[in-house]
Structures are given as structure tokens and as C-alpha cells.
Design an enzyme around this catalytic site. Structure first.
Site, PDB file in Angstrom:
ATOM      1  N   TYR A 101      41.406  31.941  30.984  1.00 56.36           N
ATOM      2  CA  TYR A 101      41.125  33.132  31.712  1.00 56.36           C
ATOM      3  C   TYR A 101      41.980  33.206  32.696  1.00 56.36           C
ATOM      4  O   TYR A 101      42.097  34.254  33.539  1.00 56.36           O
ATOM      5  CB  TYR A 101      39.778  33.204  32.213  1.00 56.36           C
ATOM      6  CG  TYR A 101      39.266  34.595  32.759  1.00 56.36           C
ATOM      7  CD1 TYR A 101      39.476  35.782  31.963  1.00 56.36           C
ATOM      8  CD2 TYR A 101      39.035  34.578  33.963  1.00 56.36           C
ATOM      9  CE1 TYR A 101      39.053  36.791  32.710  1.00 56.36           C
ATOM     10  CE2 TYR A 101      38.567  35.773  34.574  1.00 56.36           C
ATOM     11  CZ  TYR A 101      38.772  36.933  33.805  1.00 56.36           C
ATOM     12  OH  TYR A 101      38.241  37.993  34.404  1.00 56.36           O
ATOM     13  N   TRP A 115      44.664  32.530  36.161  1.00 57.55           N
ATOM     14  CA  TRP A 115      44.484  32.442  37.631  1.00 57.55           C
ATOM     15  C   TRP A 115      45.040  30.837  37.773  1.00 57.55           C
ATOM     16  O   TRP A 115      44.956  30.436  39.360  1.00 57.55           O
ATOM     17  CB  TRP A 115      42.965  32.437  38.167  1.00 57.55           C
ATOM     18  CG  TRP A 115      42.681  33.823  38.429  1.00 57.55           C
ATOM     19  CD1 TRP A 115      41.837  34.410  37.886  1.00 57.55           C
ATOM     20  CD2 TRP A 115      43.206  34.773  39.460  1.00 57.55           C
ATOM     21  NE1 TRP A 115      41.698  35.954  38.290  1.00 57.55           N
ATOM     22  CE2 TRP A 115      42.552  35.862  39.322  1.00 57.55           C
ATOM     23  CE3 TRP A 115      44.226  34.670  40.375  1.00 57.55           C
ATOM     24  CZ2 TRP A 115      42.513  37.005  39.925  1.00 57.55           C
ATOM     25  CZ3 TRP A 115      44.408  35.745  41.159  1.00 57.55           C
ATOM     26  CH2 TRP A 115      43.563  36.909  41.113  1.00 57.55           C
TER      27      TRP A 115
END
Length: 760
Positions: A124, A126
Site C-alpha cells: 500500500y 508509504w
């Protein structure tokens, strides 16, 4: 396989101070005896974030993963063995050669037996601000080299808006990147109405790297220019006290009711702009009929809304009149999408802004989340920089990102999404690189049960967080301080060299090296690397970006000069950014990418889907959980973004730990609610509902609406039965889609009980 960077190359090239860039800022790096000793704020940054230095004491501490590890139950029993022991089993250290062979063999088994759709790439993002060491890109490129994977669409941040706003404005991401600049607001706005506030804590962050923080300065410049602010939020702290905002302490999950009542006043009192509506929008007549009660028998008056949102009818009517009489900007926080029917707040806000007729004018109209990130309202050039190519994924299967638990629970089940019906694939192997689902997903007890089902879970991680503890195979990765990269992002004007400051801790490898090792075992190394080293790929990214920037009239320096100087700043455009200005100037020459080419206040497309939870125009629908349907004693829990970490990153670091001296996340409560429960500040309390529980330290404040509590997300999951001992609020949140349209998360629609912790 040898590490890509050797000790000599770290020490020999530096004729300047070391630099690194992160999602929360750029820092100068101090190193002594091969150890990072401090991170200092970048000299160009007027408001550096305190988050970065939190990494220093955990780079080489007890939480660091220093060698490849395999869960004992999986190693002894094989794929699928004792999945319910994930999070509890011991781990066994293995060599990299063993890890590469085990992973390669398992990938081969799954894709040959079940097909590549049985592999879920759960990354995801980050993980790093670096353009090359972007974990998601590295994972997906590798998996595409071996036949593809099941992926996900949208984000936890604003999934509902990502799906609904393109039906209204033709796009969404474009408008996130071209939100009207703070400079334009300071010069041309009079009234700034902030649904969800302007939370500066969120503005510490920006994807891909942050050079100089601008949100505090932009907000204060607007205030000093005379802009009046209205903070519509259950939390007074959602806007800086210094700007003296009017605080409308709304009930959570009721913003749409308030927006509809504001629209009703504009319509009923003739304060709307029919010329703008006729020229630039379609479907207003259908929306107006709904406002008047023609479709459901209920006029959306201020009196109606007051009963729902808890704001007096007179206050609502006055705000509508002030908005019509002023040059007004409407800002909608991204958090508004993370509630039941989260598609509706952005749609209603766009309709309200359209009624005011100020969209596309300087300093006014609609904005999506000022201070949601540092780049919102930042006047910058939009340059199409190169990114690490992921290749083509031949597997068509996907899920909406927040439906991972349902996918694991229900292989072969059907789900609705944006007008179509799809099937959940039968996932046998999950590989996560970047991100932490045990932070950002809802109803973690339910997810933990589903998490036991896949046969194999692989995680690239650098520390023993819940993701690593719940994996079968853990591959230790480096931190940005242990590798070289470039912070090269179109979301920020600063492009920064990320120096390798220290050697990798233990046997850690960067993600590229991890995937390269497995690729070699599977015979696809040349396809994965194209014969380039990590350093050569970074230079390729810069060279291609220079060419693309030159095509847009921006000259970037050569690679050697960039390395010498360490950073550059791309000059801002001379004119301030004004969202939808071109459309406003000439809608015929610059139509929106909607069926009509205009703003679709009523969408025939969405109406045609026939969804009972997302009609063809903005509408109020009761959330699954809210104060209007609360049982006695229940409070509405807001689990917002933390101020001392990025999501769950660095929760174990010194900055985050300093905010929880008792070892648990703090929870804010109004003194009246505490008194009714005989609770006192500083007490350890238990938050609970039928889904789960967590502990927290009680902090009292009158800066929160009564009936509401606030606890930040990001505490590392520390489960004991159905309770998190550290304070992860996603043990309690509801895992349900916003609607059949977007299937986004609804963490902010959540009712809980709070009581003293008997064990404290």
C-alpha cells in the site's frame, strides 16, 4: 548476493552534509562512528516536522529485523500450516540463499496450481520517499515478471471520493494536485468554510518527499489578510487557535445534512447563482426538488438539519447567508470520505459550491482537504517525472483496497463496484512490501481471523510490527538511511538526493535487492533488472525526468551537479493555482471529462446503477453507526491521523513514545462525559464494542464535542484476545464499504463504550 553499496562509497563521495528526504520532511543527517546520531531540519524548511528524528534510536534496536526469518509452524508444516498461529508463533532464522529458494518455490507452486490471480500484492505504499526504492513499484514489477497478481484499487485516505468525484467533475486526482493555492486564498478569499477543519498535523506529510512545509504559513497568511475561518468539526483542534475560527461542533458523520440545509437556504432565499448553474452544471433541477422535499416529503431546512447535526438552525441559516455574501472557499477534509456513505460529503460540497457560483474564480470555490497533506494548496509546477516502470499485469482481478478481509473470507463471492459486479479471487499467497494492514484496516479482530486463511504470507519489513509478526516469511529490508535514492516527486518543488548514511543493519537488503535475489532463483533476473544496478536505475530515472521536464520548459541540472549540491528547487509558476479556472473561463474549449462535459450535480450514470445506498444526487442517508442511533452510554469515536508519526510508521520511535508515557495511546474526552462515567484524567480506560476493545490513557478537554471521543490511529497492534493493549482503535471500527459505488472504508462511523480498566 553482494550488497549494492559498499562502505567506501558511503564515506568517499561526501563533500557536503548528508541529506535524506522522507514523507514528513527533509533532514540533514549526522553520523558518528557508523551510527546515525541525529536528524536536523532542512535549512529551507520554515516549519520542520518533529517526526523524523524519531527513527534514530530504533535503527539498530531490539525491534529491528536483522536476518531472513520463517515462522516455525510454516517451516515445519509447510504452506497453510497453523495459519491461526500467525502473530503467536516463534520465528526461525535462515540464510538469504534459503529465503530466495523458499520464496521462489512457493511462488512457483501457487501460480502453477492456482494461477497468478491467487497471488495478492498487498503493498500500500508509504515505505519510502525515494523514487526508486518505492516498495510497491518494486513488488509489482517483480510479480509482473512472473505472470502478474491480484491488485487493489483506490486508497484508504479517500476511496469514496476517488470513485464518485470523477462522475461529478470528470477526475479527482487532478484536482487534488491543482487545488487553489494558499496565495490565491490570501489575496481573494473572504470566508473559508472548513468541513473537517485544516489540521496542521496532517500537513506534515506529503507523498514522495517534503522539502518545505507550507500549511502553517499559508493558513496564517490568509488569516493575516483578513480571511474569516469557520471550523466545522467535532474537534476545535482541527484548526490552529491563532486564526480565531468560528467553531461549529458538528456531530460526526452528519456533514451532509448540514450541507443540504445550507443549500436549502440558498435556494429558498434566492441566494444561489442560476446563471452559473445553467452554464456549468447539469441536474440541478433534480437536486433542487430533493432539497425542497419533492422526492421524499422532507424539505432539507435548517430546522431539519439541526436535529441531525446538532448545530442550531439559526447558525446554519446565518452561515448560508454569509457564504452567499462573501468570496467563499469550501474545504472538505479527506476524513469526510471515511464514513458510511462517504461519497456524499464531497458531492454535496461540490453542489453547494456550484450554487454559490464561485468555482473557478481566484481564492474561492471548492478545495479537497487543505492541510490533508503538505502539497494541498502548494503553488508548484506539475512535472511528469519518471518512475520505476512496473510493467504490465496480465491478471485482471482486483479488489477495492478496503475489502481485503472480505476477499480472504469469501473466495468466489461477488461484490459491486462502480456500476459493475466482480468476483473475489481465491488468494493463496499474500506478499506485502510497504504499508501495514494491521494499522489501516478496520475491525482487526475480523481481519486477523481472515488473515489465517492464505497458505503463505510474505512481508518485506525492517521492524517487528504486527505485519511482520503475522507473516510466514519475513525478509528484512533497509531503511532510507541505509541506501541511496532520489526524492523526485511532482507533488513538491524540492528534489532531494537521499544519501546512504550508514551500512545496512545486519543482513538487511533494499527491496530491489530482495526481489532481485528471488528473480535470479526463478530465472527472471535480467527481465527484472534490465541489466541495471540500483544506482544505474536511479540515474536513468533522473535522466528521463530531465528530458520530460525540459519538454515542459523546466531545466534540471545534470546528475553530477545534483549529487554535488544535494537538492534543487523547481521555481513555482508566476500565477497562483486556481482549480477549474480554465473550465470557468471557457467550458466549451475546456470541458470536464463527464458525460455532459459539465459539473454533474445529478449523475444519470450513477442513478443508472440502481444502488440503494448511492442515488443519483447528493443525499442524506443515516450512517450505520452515529449518535442519532446510539444506545445509552455509547460515544462516537473519531480515530484520526496522529501528529507524531505517519500512520503507524515510527510508532516505536522516541517521538511517538514520548506522547504515551503510560505505554498506551491517549484518548480525548469532554469533562462532562468523563464525569458521567466517574472517570478522571490520566486514568487507563477500556474502549470497547461488540467488535473488540483497546486500552487508552484518558485526557480531558473541552475542545471536543460532548458525546465524542478522539484517539489517533497508528498504535502498533498488541493483541490480547480481542483487546489491543497499546491502543489501536481499529480493533473497534466497522469494516463495511461506504456504498456499492466505491466500497471505501468507514472508520469514522463508529460507536463505543468507555469504562475504567479494571486491570489498571
Amino acid at each position: 548476493m553482494a550488497q549494492s553499496t559498499r562502505k567506501g562509497s558511503i564515506m568517499s563521495k561526501q563533500t557536503r552534509e548528508l541529506l535524506t528526504s522522507t514523507h514528513w520532511g527533509t533532514y540533514r543527517v549526522e553520523v558518528k562512528d557508523g551510527k546515525v546520531t541525529a536528524l536536523r531540519g532542512f535549512e529551507e524548511d520554515p516549519d520542520p516536522s518533529a517526526i523524523g528524528p524519531g527513527i534514530v534510536d530504533v535503527l539498530d534496536g531490539p525491534t529491528r529485523i536483522t536476518a531472513p526469518m520463517v515462522r516455525k509452524g510454516w517451516l515445519e508444516g509447510g504452506p497453510g500450516a497453523a495459519g491461526d498461529r500467525r502473530g503467536a508463533d516463534d520465528f526461525v532464522e535462515i540464510t538469504w540463499d534459503e529465503a530466495n529458494r523458499i520464496v521462489a518455490n512457493e511462488l512457483d507452486r501457487v501460480r502453477k496450481t492456482h494461477g497468478n490471480r491467487a497471488i495478492y500484492a498487498g503493498s500500500y505504499g508509504w515505505a519510502s520517499a525515494g523514487r526508486f526504492h518505492h516498495a510497491q513499484s518494486q513488488l509489482k514489477r517483480f510479480l509482473n515478471c512472473i505472470g502478474g497478481f491480484t491488485g487493489s484499487k483506490n486508497t484508504y485516505s479517500f476511496a469514496a471520493a476517488e470513485v464518485v468525484v470523477p462522475h461529478i467533475l470528470g477526475d479527482f486526482r487532478t484536482y487534488i494536485d491543482t487545488t487553489t493555492s494558499w496565495a490565491s486564498i490570501a489575496s481573494d478569499c473572504e470566508l473559508f468554510v472548513a468541513f473537517g477543519g485544516v489540521p496542521l498535523k496532517n500537513g506534515q506529510i506529503s507523498q514522495g518527499g517534503t522539502g518545505a512545509h507550507v500549511q502553517r504559513g499559508g493558513l496564517l497568511a490568509a488569516h493575516e489578510a483578513g480571511v474569516r475561518f469557520v471550523n466545522i468539526s467535532p474537534l476545535r483542534s482541527d484548526i490552529l487557535d491563532r486564526v480565531g475560527a468560528d467553531w461549529l461542533a458538528i456531530r460526526p458523520s452528519t456533514d451532509v445534512a448540514l450541507m443540504l440545509a445550507l443549500a436549502h437556504v440558498l435556494l429558498n432565499e434566492g441566494l444561489h447563482d442560476p446563471d452559473f448553474l445553467d452554464r456549468f452544471t447539469v441536474g440541478f433541477d433534480r437536486f433542487a426538488a430533493y432539497l425542497r422535499g419533492g422526492t421524499d416529503g422532507q424539505a432539507k431546512t435548517p430546522e431539519w438539519a439541526a436535529e441531525i447535526c446538532g448545530i442550531p438552525a439559526g447558525t446554519i441559516a446565518k452561515l448560508a447567508r454569509d457564504m452567499a455574501a462573501s468570496r467563499t472557499m469550501i474545504s472538505t477534509a479527506w476524513a469526510l470520505t471515511r464514513q458510511d456513505h462517504g461519497e456524499q460529503p464531497f458531492w454535496a460540497a461540490i453542489a453547494l459550491a456550484a450554487m454559490l457560483g464561485q468555482i473557478g474564480l481566484p481564492g474561492t470555490g471548492i478545495g479537497f482537504g487543505y492541510s490533508a497533506m503538505n502539497n494541498t494548496g502548494l503553488n508548484r509546477r506539475q512535472i511528469n517525472y519518471a518512475s520505476f516502470p512496473q510493467g504490465r499485469n496480465p491478471v485482471p482481478d482486483f479488489i477495492p483496497v478496503a475489502r481485503v478481509t472480505e476477499m480472504l473470507e469469501n473466495p468466489g463471492g461477488r461484490f459491486e463496484y462502480d456500476g459493475k459486479t466482480y468476483e473475489y479471487p481465491d488468494i493463496r499467497l499474500v506478499w506485502w512490501a510497504g504499508g501495514n494492514p494491521f494499522h489501516h484496516h478496520q475491525d482487526l479482530n475480523r481481519m486477523r481471523r481472515a488473515w489465517a486463511r492464505p497458505e503463505t504470507i510474505i512481508a518485506n519489513e525492517w521492524c517487528w510490527n504486527a505485519l511482520a509478526q503475522h507473516a510466514d516469511i519475513v525478509l528484512p529490508c533497509t531503511t532510507p538511511l541505509e541506501r541511496s535514492d532520489i526524492a523526485l516527486t511532482p507533488k513538491d518543488p524540492y528534489q532531494v538526493v537521499m544519501d546512504q548514511a550508514i551500512l545496512p543493519v545486519g543482513q538487511a537488503r533494499d527491496d530491489h535487492g530482495i526481489f532481485r535475489g528471488v528473480a535470479a532463483e526463478m530465472g527472471v533476473e535480467d527481465m527484472f533488472t534490465e541489466g541495471k544496478s540500483a544506482g544505474e536505475w536511479q540515474r536513468w530515472l533522473w535522466d528521463v525526468s530531465r528530458q520530460q521536464a525540459a519538454e515542459q520548459g523546466v531545466e534540471l541540472p545534470g546528475w553530477d551537479r545534483l549529487q554535488r549540491d544535494g537538492w534543487i528547487r523547481v521555481p513555482a509558476p508566476a500565477a497562483p493555482t486556481i482549480m477549474l479556472e480554465a473550465f470557468r473561463t471557457d467550458p466549451t474549449a475546456n470541458p470536464l471529462a463527464t458525460p455532459s462535459g459539465k459539473i454533474e450535480i445529478y449523475s444519470e450514470t450513477i442513478a443508472g446503477f440502481g444502488y440503494d445506498d448511492c442515488p443519483g444526487h447528493p443525499a442524506w442517508m443515516e450512517p450505520a453507526e452515529w449518535l442519532g442511533r446510539a444506545d445509552p452510554g455509547q460515544l462516537h469515536m473519531i480515530s484520526n491521523q496522529p501528529r507524531n508519526k505517519l500512520h503507524s510508521q515510527l510508532d516505536h520511535g522516541s517521538v511517538s513514545r514520548a506522547d504515551r508515557p503510560k505505554g498506551v495511546e491517549p484518548v480525548m474526552m469532554h469533562p462532562a462525559d468523563a464525569a458521567a462515567r466517574k472517570l478522571t484524567g490520566g486514568q487507563i480506560v477500556r474502549l470497547h464494542n461488540t467488535r473488540g476493545a483497546c486500552l487508552a490513557e484518558l485526557r480531558l478537554s473541552d475542545a471536543i464535542r460532548p458525546g465524542v471521543i478522539q484517539i489517533a490511529t497508528g498504535a502498533w497492534l498488541d493483541p490480547q484476545g480481542d483487546l489491543c493493549r497499546r491502543g489501536n482503535p481499529n480493533m473497534l471500527t466497522l469494516d463495511k464499504g461506504t456504498s456499492k459505488l466505491a466500497q471505501g472504508p468507514i472508520a469514522h462511523s463508529c460507536l463505543v463504550m468507555v469504562e475504567a480498566c479494571a486491570e489498571a
